[in-house]
Design a protein around this motif. Structure first.
Motif, PDB file in Angstrom:
ATOM      1  N   ARG A 221       0.925  -1.141   0.053  1.00  0.00           N
ATOM      2  CA  ARG A 221       0.053  -0.031   0.131  1.00  0.00           C
ATOM      3  C   ARG A 221       0.845   1.324   0.133  1.00  0.00           C
ATOM      4  O   ARG A 221       1.540   1.440   0.694  1.00  0.00           O
ATOM      5  CB  ARG A 221      -1.041   0.041   1.138  1.00  0.00           C
ATOM      6  N   HIS A 222       0.657   2.178  -0.750  1.00  0.00           N
ATOM      7  CA  HIS A 222       1.193   3.393  -1.128  1.00  0.00           C
ATOM      8  C   HIS A 222       2.865   3.273  -1.152  1.00  0.00           C
ATOM      9  O   HIS A 222       3.580   4.047  -0.436  1.00  0.00           O
ATOM     10  CB  HIS A 222       0.791   4.436   0.101  1.00  0.00           C
ATOM     11  N   TRP A 223       3.382   2.096  -1.890  1.00  0.00           N
ATOM     12  CA  TRP A 223       4.869   1.941  -1.923  1.00  0.00           C
ATOM     13  C   TRP A 223       5.351   3.219  -2.663  1.00  0.00           C
ATOM     14  O   TRP A 223       6.412   3.916  -1.997  1.00  0.00           O
ATOM     15  CB  TRP A 223       5.126   0.738  -2.926  1.00  0.00           C
ATOM     16  N   LEU A 224       4.694   3.749  -3.859  1.00  0.00           N
ATOM     17  CA  LEU A 224       5.438   4.737  -4.328  1.00  0.00           C
ATOM     18  C   LEU A 224       4.696   6.048  -3.660  1.00  0.00           C
ATOM     19  O   LEU A 224       3.773   6.542  -3.764  1.00  0.00           O
ATOM     20  CB  LEU A 224       4.820   4.735  -5.819  1.00  0.00           C
ATOM     21  N   ASN A 225       5.565   6.614  -2.911  1.00  0.00           N
ATOM     22  CA  ASN A 225       4.975   7.601  -2.071  1.00  0.00           C
ATOM     23  C   ASN A 225       5.893   8.983  -2.374  1.00  0.00           C
ATOM     24  O   ASN A 225       6.805   8.841  -3.095  1.00  0.00           O
ATOM     25  CB  ASN A 225       4.978   7.430  -0.434  1.00  0.00           C
ATOM     26  N   ALA A 226       5.693   9.913  -1.509  1.00  0.00           N
ATOM     27  CA  ALA A 226       6.302  11.182  -2.010  1.00  0.00           C
ATOM     28  C   ALA A 226       7.808  11.071  -1.714  1.00  0.00           C
ATOM     29  O   ALA A 226       8.840  11.438  -2.515  1.00  0.00           O
ATOM     30  CB  ALA A 226       5.902  12.272  -0.953  1.00  0.00           C
ATOM     31  N   ALA A 227       8.346  10.428  -0.730  1.00  0.00           N
ATOM     32  CA  ALA A 227       9.797  10.357  -0.403  1.00  0.00           C
ATOM     33  C   ALA A 227      10.304   9.076  -1.495  1.00  0.00           C
ATOM     34  O   ALA A 227      11.499   9.734  -2.007  1.00  0.00           O
ATOM     35  CB  ALA A 227      10.048   9.419   0.881  1.00  0.00           C
ATOM     36  N   ARG A 228       9.706   8.434  -1.799  1.00  0.00           N
ATOM     37  CA  ARG A 228      10.314   7.398  -2.952  1.00  0.00           C
ATOM     38  C   ARG A 228      10.278   8.200  -4.388  1.00  0.00           C
ATOM     39  O   ARG A 228      11.096   8.036  -5.194  1.00  0.00           O
ATOM     40  CB  ARG A 228       9.639   6.231  -3.155  1.00  0.00           C
ATOM     41  N   LEU A 229       9.333   9.044  -4.674  1.00  0.00           N
ATOM     42  CA  LEU A 229       9.245   9.842  -5.853  1.00  0.00           C
ATOM     43  C   LEU A 229      10.283  10.899  -6.186  1.00  0.00           C
ATOM     44  O   LEU A 229      11.029  11.017  -6.959  1.00  0.00           O
ATOM     45  CB  LEU A 229       7.785  10.618  -5.967  1.00  0.00           C
ATOM     46  N   ALA A 230      10.848  11.333  -4.822  1.00  0.00           N
ATOM     47  CA  ALA A 230      11.809  12.296  -4.580  1.00  0.00           C
ATOM     48  C   ALA A 230      13.133  11.570  -5.043  1.00  0.00           C
ATOM     49  O   ALA A 230      14.019  12.097  -5.403  1.00  0.00           O
ATOM     50  CB  ALA A 230      11.602  12.945  -3.246  1.00  0.00           C
ATOM     51  N   GLN A 231      13.347  10.179  -4.850  1.00  0.00           N
ATOM     52  CA  GLN A 231      14.548   9.566  -4.909  1.00  0.00           C
ATOM     53  C   GLN A 231      14.644   9.361  -6.425  1.00  0.00           C
ATOM     54  O   GLN A 231      15.550   8.726  -7.134  1.00  0.00           O
ATOM     55  CB  GLN A 231      14.502   8.281  -4.315  1.00  0.00           C
ATOM     56  N   MET A 232      13.610   9.494  -7.418  1.00  0.00           N
ATOM     57  CA  MET A 232      13.670   9.277  -8.824  1.00  0.00           C
ATOM     58  C   MET A 232      14.048  10.493  -9.375  1.00  0.00           C
ATOM     59  O   MET A 232      14.139  11.363  -9.032  1.00  0.00           O
ATOM     60  CB  MET A 232      12.349   9.004  -9.483  1.00  0.00           C
ATOM     61  N   SER A 246      -0.988   0.767  -4.667  1.00  0.00           N
ATOM     62  CA  SER A 246       0.389   0.549  -4.507  1.00  0.00           C
ATOM     63  C   SER A 246       1.164   1.956  -4.609  1.00  0.00           C
ATOM     64  O   SER A 246       2.290   2.212  -4.360  1.00  0.00           O
ATOM     65  CB  SER A 246       1.055  -0.661  -5.386  1.00  0.00           C
ATOM     66  N   LEU A 247       0.373   2.949  -5.392  1.00  0.00           N
ATOM     67  CA  LEU A 247       1.071   4.230  -5.335  1.00  0.00           C
ATOM     68  C   LEU A 247       0.265   5.307  -4.630  1.00  0.00           C
ATOM     69  O   LEU A 247      -1.157   5.192  -4.522  1.00  0.00           O
ATOM     70  CB  LEU A 247       1.412   4.822  -6.596  1.00  0.00           C
ATOM     71  N   HIS A 248       0.683   6.496  -4.123  1.00  0.00           N
ATOM     72  CA  HIS A 248      -0.102   7.377  -3.571  1.00  0.00           C
ATOM     73  C   HIS A 248      -0.303   8.532  -4.314  1.00  0.00           C
ATOM     74  O   HIS A 248       0.556   9.264  -4.939  1.00  0.00           O
ATOM     75  CB  HIS A 248       0.927   7.939  -2.269  1.00  0.00           C
ATOM     76  N   ASP A 249      -1.722   8.662  -4.612  1.00  0.00           N
ATOM     77  CA  ASP A 249      -2.297   9.622  -5.520  1.00  0.00           C
ATOM     78  C   ASP A 249      -1.859  10.984  -5.434  1.00  0.00           C
ATOM     79  O   ASP A 249      -1.155  11.656  -6.489  1.00  0.00           O
ATOM     80  CB  ASP A 249      -3.768   9.511  -5.914  1.00  0.00           C
ATOM     81  N   GLU A 250      -2.028  11.439  -4.396  1.00  0.00           N
ATOM     82  CA  GLU A 250      -1.541  12.757  -4.116  1.00  0.00           C
ATOM     83  C   GLU A 250      -0.117  13.159  -4.229  1.00  0.00           C
ATOM     84  O   GLU A 250       0.151  14.326  -4.756  1.00  0.00           O
ATOM     85  CB  GLU A 250      -1.993  13.454  -2.581  1.00  0.00           C
TER      86      GLU A 250
END
Ligand code: DGY
Length: 326
Positions: A221-232, A246-250
């Motif tokens: 659940r929400h694996w792809l969150n703000a912190a992981r997006l920032a790592q991309m 599995s991703l956080h929409d906001e």
């Protein structure tokens, strides 16, 4: 001998419905009425006909309340899907109800959908299509709707199962370099040169496009969150054709708005068929209505798998179905 009584919760391909009616005393939902998304209604209908089998589908609310309300006659729930996050497996197990799914036959079609989204996102196909339909296209221009090529880019596949590996084969044809993140490294013959990452941050910082192929549920659940997006990397692409939760929409919407994520392509949604309204006004996201396995060939093959599982348990009296989850 009387045929086993079967409740079918959704409209299925005609050949599958015909075969279900031939083998079973089947109650079909030929008009695809929405009772199939209400667990209480599924249980009520199963009880009313004395069903021994339920042929359900992705999106059916087969939660603990539904499963506990099923009549004692029910021996098997056969879902017309590979995913089974819509079924409370623990509740089924506690009641001794067998659950089966439809693995393998939809891997290629689902990978095709992921690849479609990848191309749409990279080449701004949704924006272009909307422009032409709106009558807003003024003709070819050197700087119009410039996307990015996939050639020589690094594709990161989260979840290197059957679907992820089919996508890898397609992406190799586009001369992409394949990276993957999974719980463990696969044997060389399955990797086919794909590069394994044992940490999320190393994986996310390396790739140019992420394609998500993880099952739903609490673990992802929400694996792809703000912190992981920032790592991309800035300008990376995100594709999800696995499960919406599995991703956080906001977080993704914010990253699409800021441009940190160049573009995204989604086939699945948290709480679908609801779609976060934040996506609807963004040009840089391609949105498909859970088309993953939606080909004539695949849906036929999925139906065949369901009938095979139901037949094994309800007609042949086997202890185990060919595609048994629990
Ligand atoms: C599946 O099979 O789990 C799909 O998501 C439904 O097409």
């Amino acid at each position: 001998m009387a045929k086993p009584v079967l409740l079918v919760t959704r409209k299925l391909p005609p050949a599958i419905e015909a075969e279900a009616a031939r083998r079973f005393d089947a109650t079909l939902n030929t008009a695809d009425e929405p009772w199939s998304t209400d667990g209480a209604e599924i249980a009520r209908r199963a009880a009313a006909i004395g069903a021994v089998g339920v042929l359900g589908a992705a999106g059916d609310r087969l939660d603990a309340a539904c499963i506990n309300a099923l009549p004692a006659s029910v021996k098997i729930i056969s879902t017309f899907s590979v995913g089974f996050d819509h079924i409370d497996i623990a509740a089924a197990k506690a009641r001794g109800i067998i659950v089966t799914n439809t693995p393998e036959v939809l891997s290629f079609a689902t990978a095709e959908t992921a690849f479609t989204l990848l191309l749409m996102a990279a080449r701004r196909a949704g924006e272009g299509e909307r422009m032409v339909r709106a009558g807003a296209w003024k003709g070819w221009a050197p700087t119009q709707l410039l996307g990015v090529t996939l050639q020589h880019k690094k594709l990161g596949i989260l979840g290197f199962g059957r679907i992820g590996r089919e996508l890898a084969d397609m992406a190799r044809g586009m001369q992409m370099e394949i990276h993957y993140r999974d719980v463990q490294r696969l044997p060389a013959e399955l990797e086919k040169g794909a590069i394994f990452h044992d940490t999320d941050d190393g994986f996310l910082a390396t790739i140019d496009a992420l394609s998500m192929h993880v099952p739903g549920g609490a673990g992802t659940r929400h694996w792809l969150n703000a912190a992981r997006l920032a790592q991309m990397k800035k300008g990376a692409i995100v594709i999800n054709s696995g499960r919406g939760g599995s991703l956080h929409d906001e977080a993704l919407i914010a990253a699409l708005k800021s441009g940190h994520i160049r573009a995204a392509g989604l086939d699945v949604y948290d709480g679908e068929p609801q779609v976060n309204p934040g996506y609807l006004t963004l040009e840089n996201v391609a949105l498909l209505p859970h088309l993953g396995s939606a080909t004539e060939e695949t849906r036929q093959a999925m139906g065949d798998r369901c009938l095979q599982n139901l037949t094994a348990i309800l007609i042949e009296g086997a202890n185990k179905a060919p595609h048994q989850v629990v």
